[in-house]
Design a protein around this motif. Structure first.
Motif, short mmCIF file in Angstrom:
data_model
loop_
_atom_site.label_atom_id
_atom_site.label_comp_id
_atom_site.label_asym_id
_atom_site.label_seq_id
_atom_site.Cartn_x
_atom_site.Cartn_y
_atom_site.Cartn_z
N UNK A 65 64.12 35.14 77.13
CA UNK A 65 63.60 34.14 76.20
C UNK A 65 64.39 34.16 74.89
N UNK A 66 64.57 35.38 74.43
CA UNK A 66 65.31 35.53 73.17
C UNK A 66 66.75 35.07 73.35
N UNK A 67 67.23 35.30 74.57
CA UNK A 67 68.62 34.93 74.85
C UNK A 67 68.81 33.41 74.78
N UNK A 68 67.90 32.69 75.48
CA UNK A 68 68.02 31.22 75.46
C UNK A 68 67.85 30.71 74.04
N UNK A 69 66.98 31.38 73.30
CA UNK A 69 66.77 30.97 71.91
C UNK A 69 68.05 31.07 71.11
N UNK A 70 68.73 32.17 71.26
CA UNK A 70 69.95 32.35 70.47
C UNK A 70 71.05 31.41 70.97
N UNK A 71 70.98 31.14 72.30
CA UNK A 71 71.96 30.20 72.85
C UNK A 71 71.77 28.83 72.25
N UNK A 72 70.49 28.45 72.19
CA UNK A 72 70.17 27.14 71.62
C UNK A 72 70.61 27.09 70.16
N UNK A 73 70.38 28.22 69.51
CA UNK A 73 70.76 28.29 68.10
C UNK A 73 72.28 28.13 67.94
N UNK A 74 73.00 28.81 68.83
CA UNK A 74 74.46 28.72 68.76
C UNK A 74 74.90 27.29 69.01
N UNK A 75 74.22 26.64 69.96
CA UNK A 75 74.56 25.25 70.27
C UNK A 75 74.31 24.36 69.08
N UNK A 76 73.18 24.59 68.43
CA UNK A 76 72.83 23.79 67.27
C UNK A 76 73.87 23.98 66.17
N UNK A 77 74.31 25.23 66.06
CA UNK A 77 75.29 25.55 65.03
C UNK A 77 76.59 24.78 65.27
N UNK A 78 77.00 24.78 66.55
CA UNK A 78 78.22 24.03 66.90
C UNK A 78 78.04 22.56 66.59
N UNK A 79 76.82 22.09 66.92
CA UNK A 79 76.56 20.67 66.70
C UNK A 79 76.68 20.32 65.21
N UNK A 80 76.06 21.16 64.39
CA UNK A 80 76.12 20.90 62.95
C UNK A 80 77.56 20.97 62.44
N UNK A 81 78.26 21.97 62.93
CA UNK A 81 79.65 22.12 62.48
C UNK A 81 80.50 20.92 62.92
N UNK A 82 80.24 20.44 64.13
CA UNK A 82 80.99 19.27 64.61
C UNK A 82 80.72 18.07 63.73
N UNK A 83 79.43 17.90 63.42
CA UNK A 83 79.09 16.77 62.55
C UNK A 83 79.78 16.88 61.21
N UNK A 84 79.82 18.11 60.68
CA UNK A 84 80.49 18.29 59.40
C UNK A 84 81.97 17.95 59.51
N UNK A 85 82.53 18.29 60.66
CA UNK A 85 83.97 18.06 60.83
C UNK A 85 84.32 16.57 60.85
N UNK A 86 83.43 15.77 61.38
CA UNK A 86 83.74 14.34 61.40
C UNK A 86 82.92 13.57 60.37
N UNK A 87 82.16 14.31 59.58
CA UNK A 87 81.22 13.66 58.66
C UNK A 87 81.86 12.67 57.70
N UNK A 88 82.93 13.12 57.03
CA UNK A 88 83.56 12.25 56.04
C UNK A 88 84.07 10.98 56.68
N UNK A 89 84.64 11.15 57.87
CA UNK A 89 85.22 9.98 58.52
C UNK A 89 84.14 9.05 59.05
#
Lengths: 380, 305
Positions: free
Chosen positions: B1-25
């Protein structure tokens, strides 16, 4: 003989001959392309052209008035005659006499080289005119018919550099180009990475949005509203505004290049880095960006080309601000200014100041230029 | 359970970072790309002089279609320039591409690099050199033509409609043919050797190979080139601006330059933002229409390719 010479003097008749000859020559070339294949067809066209030029000079040699008009009208006429004769000649050695010196790849290869080089001279001609004129005096520009200057005046360049403000223009172009390159390379690599490796909601939708920019543009109608926007953010008075706007620009073609490149890199690299504790951003800077080096070189060179020559937007934002203009805009301003109208020697010197760095860069780094352009071409 | 949680968290982190990367454009897309388009479509229905905007319905459209001969003249000029130059440019580029890919040319790269040079030096410099070359008084081109006797007195190239259009087309061909050479070269090298070999084994002669294999396989390339030339040709205006700026009397104006003049008050034309926007909309539809017609007409080419 006399009859022919009188005929040569009547220009409309000769024009008729020229046109007939041209049509016949092109028709023959087309026929050869069809009958004997592309290679022979093209090279035969070049045979005609070269043959005609030689023929024209021979005719001129026998003409009463040397270097007169006949030469060039004759050229068109000979075009036809030569084409006719050459048809038999070429046909024969294509199909029958296989060991003829004129047959075979060697001959065509030489012809092709000559023709392509001749065309290269045509392409270079405007630059040569510009270069030579930049060393002429004003008097020569106005009355001398020679293409080469009588004496090579280097002072034109000094005048342009100091009096016509080209030192300032060059400085502006250099920093504008530098910052534009930095920003474009940064944003297009980062964007390309996000689209290649990132996973986020709406990724494909956003990608489609960005791509649609390539197809939906209003041309010059969008300039004005964009300009109003920039005015709102006080970005409309200098090149700095454009540089800042550059952060928000989508360099779709560059992004495509980067994305394609990253897609070819093995995903195992990322996975290995993730296991080692590297984050999404970390992977970009530590793994992907170093691998992107050749791509970055291409981007730098391509952007250099664009930014150095950029005209329209720099012109709009530096209107009424001569101190802040880049070379392209300054040159144009010099041409339309009252004193510049007559000083083509200074304008040409300025043009060369503007064009030479670009040309040198291009000739040195042409590998990257052509690579980038070819990649763009293949993608369509 | 904790594992999937952290996985989800990592995914969310990537998502946020991706958005930041294309945010200005992404922001830039809405602000600098979408907004101007909407702006144009809105003010096309307004009478707008920069201060007050009054709704005027389709009045601008009526004006464009009934009372604005200059606009339609510039549309015609745009077509003339866009297609006129293709008559020379396409065969030229095709022949050069064939020559370069024939395997008989040793210094392929030298030629390619040389032919590309005009593209690299920028439109401002190129147009200046051409203005000088085609100058009336002691201009190099006039001198050549006088010298060989084709003309008896200097021509004011940029002073009359057709000669000015010719200069514009010559410059445009000079600077742009190399791109088409590149497209054709890519196309020719995509024609597979196997196909050609197979045909030759079956007894096809070079004429048949060229017409039955090489040309049909180049059809999609030709289509792309024509398509790009059309769409891009409709948007050309910088070179016209630099060479003639529509002179004499707007007779060499192209559509986008005409719009530009209406927006930016050049040459004493009063700025009419609303009307200019209307023309922008009409032009967009013209370009779109031409493209659609073209695509329809060339459906066959696609099937072959």
């Amino acid at each position: 003989m006399k009859f022919i010479l009188t005929l040569l003097k009547t220009i409309p008749t000769m024009l008729l001959f020229a046109v007939t000859g041209l049509v016949a020559g092109l028709g023959w070339t087309l026929y050869n392309v069809i009958a004997n294949g592309a290679e022979i067809g093209i090279s035969s066209l070049f045979v005609i052209v070269i043959g005609n030029v030689i023929g024209a000079y021979v005719v001129d040699f026998f003409a009463e008035k040397k270097g007169g008009s006949k030469k060039w009208f004759m050229l068109g006429f000979l075009f036809g005659i030569f084409a006719f004769i050459a048809t038999f000649f070429m046909k024969k050695n294509d199909n029958v006499v296989k060991r003829n010196v004129f047959n075979g790849k060697r001959f065509f290869s030489i012809i092709l080289h000559i023709a392509l080089s001749a065309f290269l001279v045509v392409v270079f001609y405007p630059f040569l005119v510009g270069l030579f004129s930049s060393f002429k005096t004003q008097r020569e520009i106005l009355i001398s018919p020679n293409i080469l200057p009588e004496t090579w005046q280097v002072t034109n360049y000094i005048t342009a550099w100091t009096e016509a403000n080209f030192a300032q223009y060059t400085f502006n172009t250099v920093w504008y180009t530098f910052f534009t390159i930095c920003i474009t390379v940064l944003t297009s690599t980062v964007n390309g990475y996000a689209f290649a490796r990132g996973e986020f909601r709406g990724k494909s939708a956003i990608f489609v949005l960005f791509t649609s920019l390539m197809f939906v543009t209003l041309g010059s109608s969008s300039l004005y509203p964009t300009m109003q926007l920039m005015k709102m953010f006080h970005l409309n008075t200098s090149l700095w505004g454009l540089i800042i706007k550059g952060f928000f620009a989508i360099h779709i073609a560059d992004m495509y290049l980067v994305r394609g490149f990253i897609n070819q890199l093995p995903k195992e690299l990322d996975e290995a880095a993730t296991i080692d504790g590297c984050g999404f951003v970390g992977i970009f800077f530590r793994i992907i960006l170093p691998l992107l080096k050749p791509m970055v070189a291409t981007l730098v060179i391509l952007t250099f080309g664009h930014a150095w020559n950029d005209y329209l937007w720099p012109m709009i934002v530096t209107m009424g601000n001569p101190e802040g203009q880049p070379l392209s805009v300054g040159l144009r301003a010099l041409q339309s200014s009252g004193e510049g109208a007559a000083s083509w020697h200074i304008i040409m010197a300025g043009s060369m100041i503007s064009a030479l760095p670009m040309m040198i860069m291009y000739l040195i780094f042409n590998k990257y230029f052509v690579k980038g352009l070819a990649a763009g071409a293949v993608k369509g | 359970m904790a594992k999937t949680g952290s996985l989800r968290q990592a995914k969310l982190k990537i998502e946020i970072q991706s958005y930041l990367m294309i945010g200005l454009q992404l922001l830039g897309f809405f602000v600098f790309s979408l907004y101007p388009i909407l702006w144009v479509f809105r003010y096309g229905f307004y009478d707008y002089d920069g201060v007050t905007a009054t709704w005027c319905g389709f009045e601008n459209f009526v004006r464009a279609f009934t009372r604005d001969a200059l606009y339609w003249k510039s549309v015609l000029n745009t077509f003339i320039i866009a297609y006129g130059k293709l008559i020379v440019e396409i065969p030229l580029a095709f022949l050069i591409a064939l020559a370069l890919t024939s395997g008989l040319v040793k210094f392929k790269r030298v030629f390619m690099v040389g032919y590309y040079l005009p593209k690299m030096t920028g439109i401002a410099v190129n147009c200046l050199i051409f203005t000088y070359m085609f100058a009336t008084v002691n201009g190099p081109i006039n001198n050549i033509l006088l010298d060989i006797g084709i003309i008896s007195e200097p021509i004011a190239w940029l002073g009359a409609k057709w000669t000015a259009l010719a200069v514009i087309m010559i410059r445009s061909t000079w600077a742009g043919f190399s791109t088409n050479v590149l497209y054709f070269m890519a196309g020719v090298s995509n024609v597979s050797e196997d196909c050609v070999e197979a045909a030759k084994v079956d007894g096809a002669n070079s004429k048949q190979v060229f017409f039955k294999i090489t040309l049909p396989m180049l059809a999609p390339v030709l289509k792309t080139i024509l398509m790009l030339a059309m769409v891009n040709g409709m948007k050309v205006y910088q070179d016209v601006m630099l060479l003639t700026n529509g002179a004499p009397g707007g007779s060499t104006n192209v559509v986008m330059l005409y719009l530009y003049q209406l927006y930016f008050e050049t040459d004493g034309i009063k700025a009419q933002y609303g009307y200019a926007s209307t023309l922008g909309i009409i032009t967009t539809f013209i370009i779109g229409g031409v493209t659609l017609i073209y695509l329809r007409l060339t459906k066959n080419a696609d099937e072959v390719g």
